[in-house]
Design an enzyme around this catalytic site. Structure first.
Site, PDB file in Angstrom:
ATOM      1  N   PRO A 390      36.789  32.156  71.459  1.00 16.57           N
ATOM      2  CA  PRO A 390      37.543  33.414  71.491  1.00 16.57           C
ATOM      3  C   PRO A 390      39.040  33.163  71.646  1.00 16.57           C
ATOM      4  CG  PRO A 390      36.362  33.064  73.550  1.00 16.57           C
ATOM      5  CD  PRO A 390      35.895  32.004  72.625  1.00 16.57           C
ATOM      6  N   VAL A 393      41.803  30.876  74.701  1.00 14.32           N
ATOM      7  CA  VAL A 393      41.167  29.820  75.497  1.00 14.32           C
ATOM      8  C   VAL A 393      41.889  28.476  75.335  1.00 14.32           C
ATOM      9  CG1 VAL A 393      38.913  30.918  75.462  1.00 14.32           C
ATOM     10  CG2 VAL A 393      39.522  29.319  73.652  1.00 14.32           C
ATOM     11  N   GLY A 394      42.972  28.429  74.537  1.00 10.29           N
ATOM     12  CA  GLY A 394      43.775  27.210  74.454  1.00 10.29           C
ATOM     13  C   GLY A 394      43.455  26.304  73.294  1.00 10.29           C
ATOM     14  N   LYS A 395      42.953  26.840  72.200  1.00  9.42           N
ATOM     15  CA  LYS A 395      42.579  25.988  71.063  1.00  9.42           C
ATOM     16  C   LYS A 395      43.811  25.349  70.427  1.00  9.42           C
ATOM     17  CE  LYS A 395      40.523  29.343  68.881  1.00  9.42           C
ATOM     18  NZ  LYS A 395      40.769  30.401  69.871  1.00  9.42           N
ATOM     19  N   SER A 713      20.638  39.456  68.281  1.00  9.27           N
ATOM     20  CA  SER A 713      20.267  39.084  69.653  1.00  9.27           C
ATOM     21  C   SER A 713      19.906  40.280  70.521  1.00  9.27           C
ATOM     22  CB  SER A 713      21.435  38.318  70.303  1.00  9.27           C
ATOM     23  OG  SER A 713      22.603  39.113  70.305  1.00  9.27           O
ATOM     24  N   LYS A 756      27.931  34.753  76.566  1.00  6.94           N
ATOM     25  CA  LYS A 756      27.118  35.872  77.051  1.00  6.94           C
ATOM     26  C   LYS A 756      26.890  35.783  78.557  1.00  6.94           C
ATOM     27  CE  LYS A 756      24.662  36.447  72.660  1.00  6.94           C
ATOM     28  NZ  LYS A 756      23.370  36.334  71.960  1.00  6.94           N
TER      29      LYS A 756
END
Length: 813
Positions: A390, A393-395, A713, A756
């Site tokens: 997402p 997150v620091g990618k 899901s 999740k």
């Protein structure tokens, strides 16, 4: 025959004495000498001599010099000359010369240090009839071929042929710059038809085979016809050549005029003392090419363009194109590379200081460097990593940290919204404004051939009529192919195998499968509350304090304040909104100092509420929602992280109706249908009236109808909500679930377990129901501190789900 003196000279013959073959003035012609039946044969490389013609010869072969010497000593000045079939033959025999030749008399002889120069005069044609000797030189018995008189009945035809030959010869002289204009009068000066024919054949630029054909034709009529055909062909070629040259000259006239004017301008500038920078510029460019260390293929292409550049007019439009191309090639880092830092402890220290957590990625980088440290020989395949997770997150920032830790240069290319294939492969140089692709430009900016190159947002590539960039990336991101990557602009192979490619993506399903197959995917889940607090204290708060112009002795940020922001003001997977909220708090402090405050400010939970207003999330979502029968809590994965999903069901009098609302996708609608079919087929086991569907209409609703929802899901959640409704049994509090269900009741595994689970923990869930096959993902990906706060049940079938999820029955439906 009158005696003719043979002068022997020791000095060099003048150039004029060795000119073109000439015909002797008839008034100076001696009586024809007797030709013996046996002659010494002198082979000639590239010439044919005709009767009555005077021609220069140069003799250098040892056997030929001996032939001349013995002929002169024996007072035998008549020899035979015959053309060679193959001029390159050094020691020709009878098989290497033609059968027909010309008997000549030696008029002048000059001995030179390296050869013997002769001037000879043709006497008559002959044919070799018998070979007498081959060593030391050729000698043969011959048969003299006499000229035949022209019959009276053929005289007019011969005269017509003669005039045609003369006319074509004059035309050839006019068209050919090699033939002097003085030759035009020769056809009128020579009365004998046979002599004129030989004269024309001798002066025309015919092949040795064609000239030999004229020599071997004894009948004058046939000789004229052959010569006429040869002249016609030659004149046609000369006319075409003249036409082409005329057209070229017309096209180049303006260019030449411009060139001459510019040369004059340069001369004027030199006289005025103005420097001519073009020569210096080209010399400087030549030096750059020599120092660039280009591979063979690239050097060949650059040299070709450089040669064109030197010959090209600086004002020509292509000059700038060629110069730009050479500059681009020279600027490429063909051999420039940075040295990797193989101190594994230092690398881990740098990664830990820049990012908290993300242990899987850090281990992968250290493993790669460990291989580089151990394997010192041979090529090492660079990993192609894809950081999927997402936002926030620091990618992307992790790519820069990896470059810093490894000691490599860093480059970044944003792929979001890119639709043109040329952005990857570059434009061909035939287009106006052509330029290299983004890959090549990033390498040129990095100035090394092994940087860490981050390809950002690879899941947001587009495609249209201009091309498909994702297909162009297949070669770039394939370790088996990118060693010979060919950019359309450079048009030479460039080795990308040393580049450390890192791609980032929020979701994987939008990346084409062939492209996804070429990358090693590492998923980054969201952060836990404890991780966010640590990140805030270590990185975000110091960064925001510095950006807002404060010093560390002016502000103190309590841990309880960071915890309050994380818990009550942000509920995201990443930390981007957390950083914004921290910045908002620190701006309030900055304003205080700007208004005159001097004492140190302590930011606590109360100050945070004052700065940010009332908390946005007072209670956990699951606690706030009243869990009536027919309501269940599911877990969903979204591109921005995990989320909880509330599913509500109700029933009303009706006839076999199913209403589904909440902007659900096709997959989730099918999950509702499958869950209802399972309930109907197991009505007895669930203690539900078997004919409930005949008299009941069911409505399934997923709140937040403005948000599209789809995914595989929600099957177990739909089943639990329907069963809860029809059995009037509540779902246990603080319980959430995920998993897909089949018609037979099997629970299938799903993805995004970490996201999740983190979303469930943030929403206040205490108990989880997960597919049995996802137990390994739960244990590997979910942090230990989160697992300590949750109780997870792993199920294989629907019976276990309902047994764990529903409270004990109180009333039968």
């Amino acid at each position: 025959m009158a005696e003719v003196k043979l002068p022997i000279q020791d000095e060099n013959i003048e150039e004029s004495e060795l000119g073109e073959p000439q015909i002797q003035d008839p008034s100076e012609v001696e009586p024809r000498p007797d030709i013996p039946s046996e002659l010494n044969i002198l082979p000639l490389r590239d010439s044919v001599i005709y009767p009555m013609l005077i021609a220069p010869l140069s003799v250098a072969r040892e056997s030929s010099v001996q032939l001349i010497d013995e002929s002169i000593v024996g007072n035998n000045r008549v020899i035979g000359v015959v053309a060679q079939r193959q001029p390159q033959e050094e020691n020709p025999g009878f098989d290497d010369v033609y059968e027909y030749g010309c008997a000549v008399i030696i008029r002048t002889l000059v001995k030179m240090p390296d050869a013997v120069r002769l001037i000879v005069q043709g006497v008559s044609r002959f044919r070799i009839v018998e070979q007498i000797q081959q060593e030391p030189y050729l000698r043969a018995r011959i048969e003299v071929i006499e000229e035949k008189d022209v019959p009276e009945d053929r005289a007019e035809e011969v005269e017509a042929l003669r005039r045609s030959v003369a006319a074509l010869f004059e035309q050839a002289i006019r068209l050919s710059p090699q033939l002097p204009d003085e030759l035009r009068t020769l056809t009128q000066a020579v009365q004998e038809t046979n002599v004129m024919t030989d004269l024309v054949a001798a002066h025309m630029t015919l092949s040795v085979d064609d000239k030999q054909t004229i020599l071997e034709t004894p009948v004058i009529e046939d000789r004229l016809r052959s010569l006429l055909e040869m002249l016609s062909k030659e004149v046609r070629v000369l006319e075409l050549t003249s036409k082409v040259q005329s057209e070229v000259n017309t096209e180049l006239s303006k260019t030449q005029r411009d060139y001459y004017l510019r040369e004059q301008l340069k001369a004027i500038q030199r006289e005025l003392g103005e420097a001519d920078d073009r020569g210096e510029e080209l010399e400087e460019l030549r030096g750059k090419i020599d120092e660039a260390g280009l591979p063979e293929a690239a050097l060949k292409e650059v040299n070709r363009e450089y040669d064109r550049l030197r010959r090209m007019n600086p004002g020509a439009p292509e000059y700038t194109v060629a110069r730009t191309y050479v500059d681009a090639m020279v600027a490429m880092p063909w051999n420039a590379s940075s040295q990797d830092n193989l101190d594994l402890g230092h690398v881990k220290e740098v990664l830990d200081s820049d990012h908290f957590g993300l242990e899987k990625i850090k281990d992968r980088i250290i493993e790669f460097l460990a291989v580089r440290k151990v394997k010192t020989e041979g090529a090492i395949r660079q990993p192609i990593l894809c950081f999927a997770g997402p936002p926030g997150v620091g990618k992307t920032s992790l790519g820069r940290s990896i470059a810093t830790a490894m000691g490599r240069k860093y480059g970044r290319i944003s792929l979001g919204g890119m639709r043109d294939e040329a952005e990857i492969r570059g434009h061909r140089r035939t287009y106006i404004g052509a330029m290299p692709g983004q890959i090549v430009q990033a390498l040129r900016r990095a100035e090394t051939n092994n940087p860490v190159l981050v390809l950002d947002e690879i899941d947001k590539l587009g495609s249209d009529f201009r091309g498909d960039p994702s297909s162009a990336l297949l070669e770039v991101l394939d370790p088996e192919q990118n060693a010979t990557f060919r950019d359309h602009y450079l048009d030479v192979p460039f080795d990308l195998s040393r580049v450390f490619f890192i791609t980032t993506a929020n979701r994987l399903d939008t990346i084409p499968a062939p492209l996804r197959d070429r990358m090693e995917i590492i998923e980054l889940g969201g952060y836990t509350e404890e991780e966010k607090i640590e990140i805030a204290e270590r990185h975000l708060i110091p960064k925001q304090v510095e950006e807002h112009g404060l010093r560390s002795n002016q502000i103190a940020f309590r841990r309880e304040a960071a915890q309050k922001i994380v818990r009550h003001y942000t509920r995201e997977a990443g930390v981007r909104n957390l950083e914004r909220e921290i910045g908002s708090v620190i701006r309030k402090v900055t304003r205080m100092f700007a208004e005159g405050h001097t004492a140190k400010v302590t930011v606590n939970a109360k100050f945070v509420e004052t700065a940010l207003g009332a908390p946005r999330f007072m209670h956990d979502e699951v606690v706030e929602r009243e869990m009536t029968p027919g309501t269940a809590v599911g877990l969903a994965w979204t591109p921005v992280g995990g989320d909880v999903l509330f599913i509500e069901t109700t029933k009303m009098p009706g006839h076999k109706g199913l209403i589904v609302t909440g902007q659900l996708g096709d997959v989730m609608k099918e999950s509702v249908t499958a869950a209802l079919s399972y309930v109907r087929s197991h009505a007895d086991a669930l203690k539900i009236n078997p004919d409930f569907y005949d008299k009941t209409e069911i409505h399934v609703h997923v709140p937040a109808g403005a948000v599209p929802k789809d995914g595989p899901s929600a099957g177990v959640t739909m089943l639990t909500a329907l069963t809860s409704l029809l059995t009037n049994r509540k779902v246990k509090p603080r319980l959430a679930m995920t998993g897909e269900i089949t018609l037979s009741g099997q629970v299938l595994p799903v993805g995004g377990i970490k996201e999740k689970v983190l979303a469930a923990q943030r929403a206040g869930v205490e108990t989880l129901i997960l597919p049995d096959q996802n137990e390994k993902d739960y244990l590997e990906d979910v942090p230990v501190e989160i697992r300590g706060k949750l109780k997870a049940h792993f199920v294989k079938n629907a019976e276990q789900v309902l047994k764990l999820a529903l409270e004990k029955p109180t009333t039968r439906s």
